[in-house]
Design a protein around this motif. Structure first.
Motif, PDB file in Angstrom:
ATOM      1  N   LEU A   1      -6.829 -14.855   4.987  1.00  0.00           N
ATOM      2  CA  LEU A   1      -6.892 -14.934   3.608  1.00  0.00           C
ATOM      3  C   LEU A   1      -6.199 -13.967   2.948  1.00  0.00           C
ATOM      4  O   LEU A   1      -5.369 -13.845   1.895  1.00  0.00           O
TER       5      LEU A   1
ATOM      6  N   ARG B   1       2.587 -18.865   6.819  1.00  0.00           N
ATOM      7  CA  ARG B   1       2.949 -17.621   7.482  1.00  0.00           C
ATOM      8  C   ARG B   1       4.736 -18.057   7.208  1.00  0.00           C
ATOM      9  O   ARG B   1       5.848 -18.745   7.381  1.00  0.00           O
ATOM     10  N   TYR B   2       5.697 -16.802   5.874  1.00  0.00           N
ATOM     11  CA  TYR B   2       7.049 -17.253   5.471  1.00  0.00           C
ATOM     12  C   TYR B   2       7.480 -15.583   5.319  1.00  0.00           C
ATOM     13  O   TYR B   2       6.673 -14.723   6.058  1.00  0.00           O
TER      14      TYR B   2
ATOM     15  N   ARG C   1      -1.805 -19.007   1.049  1.00  0.00           N
ATOM     16  CA  ARG C   1      -2.755 -18.943   2.218  1.00  0.00           C
ATOM     17  C   ARG C   1      -3.859 -19.212   0.953  1.00  0.00           C
ATOM     18  O   ARG C   1      -5.064 -20.284   1.512  1.00  0.00           O
TER      19      ARG C   1
ATOM     20  N   TYR D   1      -1.565   2.434   9.553  1.00  0.00           N
ATOM     21  CA  TYR D   1      -2.535   3.769   9.051  1.00  0.00           C
ATOM     22  C   TYR D   1      -3.993   3.947   8.628  1.00  0.00           C
ATOM     23  O   TYR D   1      -4.224   4.341   8.159  1.00  0.00           O
ATOM     24  N   TYR D   2      -4.322   2.508   8.989  1.00  0.00           N
ATOM     25  CA  TYR D   2      -5.624   2.779   9.064  1.00  0.00           C
ATOM     26  C   TYR D   2      -6.844   3.357   9.447  1.00  0.00           C
ATOM     27  O   TYR D   2      -6.616   4.526  11.066  1.00  0.00           O
TER      28      TYR D   2
ATOM     29  N   TYR E   1      -7.288   4.147   4.180  1.00  0.00           N
ATOM     30  CA  TYR E   1      -6.179   4.651   5.161  1.00  0.00           C
ATOM     31  C   TYR E   1      -5.928   6.250   4.791  1.00  0.00           C
ATOM     32  O   TYR E   1      -5.543   6.362   3.514  1.00  0.00           O
TER      33      TYR E   1
ATOM     34  N   THR F   1       0.759  -1.667   0.097  1.00  0.00           N
ATOM     35  CA  THR F   1       0.078  -0.160   0.017  1.00  0.00           C
ATOM     36  C   THR F   1       0.956   1.480  -0.323  1.00  0.00           C
ATOM     37  O   THR F   1       0.647   2.059  -0.953  1.00  0.00           O
TER      38      THR F   1
ATOM     39  N   ARG G   1       8.534 -10.549   5.130  1.00  0.00           N
ATOM     40  CA  ARG G   1       9.225  -9.898   6.292  1.00  0.00           C
ATOM     41  C   ARG G   1       9.515 -10.358   7.459  1.00  0.00           C
ATOM     42  O   ARG G   1       9.263 -12.429   7.327  1.00  0.00           O
TER      43      ARG G   1
ATOM     44  N   ALA H   1      -5.011  -6.696   0.321  1.00  0.00           N
ATOM     45  CA  ALA H   1      -4.417  -7.755   0.219  1.00  0.00           C
ATOM     46  C   ALA H   1      -4.704  -8.988   0.571  1.00  0.00           C
ATOM     47  O   ALA H   1      -5.088  -8.578   1.557  1.00  0.00           O
ATOM     48  N   ALA H   2      -4.703  -9.774  -0.588  1.00  0.00           N
ATOM     49  CA  ALA H   2      -3.809 -10.983   0.350  1.00  0.00           C
ATOM     50  C   ALA H   2      -3.442 -12.131  -0.098  1.00  0.00           C
ATOM     51  O   ALA H   2      -2.644 -11.455  -1.381  1.00  0.00           O
TER      52      ALA H   2
ATOM     53  N   GLY I   1      -8.273  -2.453   4.181  1.00  0.00           N
ATOM     54  CA  GLY I   1      -9.316  -1.064   5.016  1.00  0.00           C
ATOM     55  C   GLY I   1      -8.506  -0.097   4.207  1.00  0.00           C
ATOM     56  O   GLY I   1      -8.032   0.386   3.687  1.00  0.00           O
TER      57      GLY I   1
END
Ligand code: HAM
Length: 414
Positions: free
Chosen positions: A282, A122-123, A311, A263-264, A288, A85, A114, A306-307, A286
């Motif tokens: 998934l 989770r990667y 997942r 930021y939301y 921002y 974003t 990340r 984002a998805a 929101g």
């Protein structure tokens, strides 16, 4: 022998048998998003570190401990993008997109990074599909974003989906709420986990995310943000929900929904799947409305999501895929004639492969069966060609390789 080198922890190879599902997912995302007026954008894999510090927020886990940050040879601090974003907002400002018809609707797909504790779902390198609509505060933008992700996940067959929605209000209502929440947390500080206690000042909202039993007990009695929304924010949220109702999107209002990014404002949402364990989101996103100003652009509202591709696939979301057919399998030994035959066949729009393993005729037919090839072709000693139809069983002799493509393959047979 040298020591074997393995891929870094938390990364994954995408193997040939997995690429088809990803390609199909990408194709469906393009259809869903582009038919709603979203256009594809790609931003760089690395950005100035400051973009994420200011955009995602200093108090978030992402900025505090999950970024892959390094100095380049010129001494600049760069970071592998942990999310999309902030970068899309940077591009919007940098390319003067505020001059275009608003809202500007953009979508993207690519790898993100990340430094998280790696586990199933989770990667450290993962892929996201994302969509951002910049330049409108209209609650219809929020509802449409939620609708599009729901549609995409449903279309690709992701199972056990729940849509969770909430509103964080704008900063004014949130400041009042934050104070009330901090007071509640301080009152019960002895029951909280150390991490939550240390972050009462910095990020009290994250306490809702904790799975520490004492903290959860305290949070069950915590004040809720929705009781602090001002009239305008409450109105905005109820319009979003009314539009979701109108479009037949099933959702749950989840007043304690907390997102991992700073930021939301106003609408936030997540879509979870019962097919996944602890990492059940998934996708999420929101509104921002302050982010673009935060990174130095003109005040511009925004909304997006984002998805995670891995997942979505884990949740069973992969449209059925048919591999392109092999029309012709050509036996070796491979000389100029064989080589030209497959080149000509491909030029004629056919799927064609050479035997590149020096197989016997028996081996050639076995491999053709594995590929489910329609025809097997081989050259006779006199330069004529045999073409065996593996479906009809018929065998044809052609005078030369040209005739194989011209008369047989392009004829009524295929
Ligand atoms: P996020 O919730 O941090 O939001 O990530 C969105 C999705 O990316 C998650 O729901 C998950 O599916 C996937 N994901 C995140 N981290 C990992 C990981 N370590 N391994 C596998 N999948 C992961 C954002 O990134 C925001 N930029 C979304 C947004 C767009 N908000 C507004 N616009």
């Amino acid at each position: 022998m040298s020591e074997r080198i393995q891929a870094p922890r938390g990364t994954q190879d995408v193997l040939p048998e997995q690429t088809a599902a990803r390609a199909a997912l990408e194709a469906r995302a393009r259809e869903v998003l582009e038919s709603a007026g979203y256009q594809r954008i790609e931003t760089p894999i690395f950005e100035h570190t400051e973009l994420f510090q200011r955009g995602v927020g200093e108090s978030t886990d992402i900025v505090q401990k999950e970024m892959y940050t390094f100095d380049d040879a010129g001494g600049r601090s760069l970071t592998l993008r942990p999310e999309g974003t902030a970068a899309v907002c940077r591009a919007y400002v940098e390319h003067g997109m505020h001059k275009l018809a608003q809202p500007v609707k953009l979508w993207y797909l690519g790898p993100f990074f990340r430094y998280e504790r790696a586990q199933a779902g989770r990667y450290r390198q993962f892929w996201q599909i994302g969509a951002e609509a910049l330049g409108s505060e209209d609650p219809a933008v929020d509802a449409e974003a939620i609708l599009l992700l729901t549609t995409l996940l449903t279309d690709v067959g992701a199972r056990g989906i729940t849509v969770k929605v909430s509103s964080l209000g704008r900063l004014e209502s949130r400041a009042e709420y934050r104070a009330a929440l901090q007071e509640h947390l301080r009152r019960h500080a002895d029951k909280l986990s150390e991490e939550v206690r240390n972050r009462i000042d910095l990020n009290p909202l994250r306490a809702f995310d904790s799975d520490h039993p004492g903290t959860r007990e305290v949070m069950a009695g915590a004040p809720l943000l929705r009781d602090f929304l001002d009239a305008e924010d409450a109105q905005h949220f109820s319009e979003v929900l009314a539009l979701l109702d109108a479009a037949g999107v099933a959702y749950e209002v989840e007043p304690t929904l907390v997102r991992g990014l700073d930021y939301y404002v106003r609408t936030v949402f997540e879509i979870h799947s019962s097919e996944l364990g602890a990492q059940s989101a998934l996708g999420g996103g929101g509104r921002y409305d302050r982010l673009i100003a935060e990174i130095g652009g003109p005040p511009t509202p925004g909304m997006g999501w984002a998805a995670g591709i891995e997942r979505i696939l884990l949740a069973g979301g992969a449209p059925p895929h048919a591999a392109p057919p092999v029309d012709l399998y050509v036996a070796g030994p491979v000389g100029p004639t064989q080589f030209r035959l497959v080149a000509d066949a491909r030029r004629a729009g056919l799927g064609a492969q050479l035997d590149l393993a020096g197989r016997s005729m028996k081996g050639v037919f076995k491999q053709a069966a594995r590929l489910d090839a329609r025809y097997v072709a081989w050259m006779n000693e006199d330069g004529s060609w045999e073409l065996k139809d593996r479906q009809g069983g018929e065998q044809i002799t052609a005078p030369d390789a040209d005739a194989v493509v011209r008369d047989v393959l392009r004829g009524p047979g295929l």
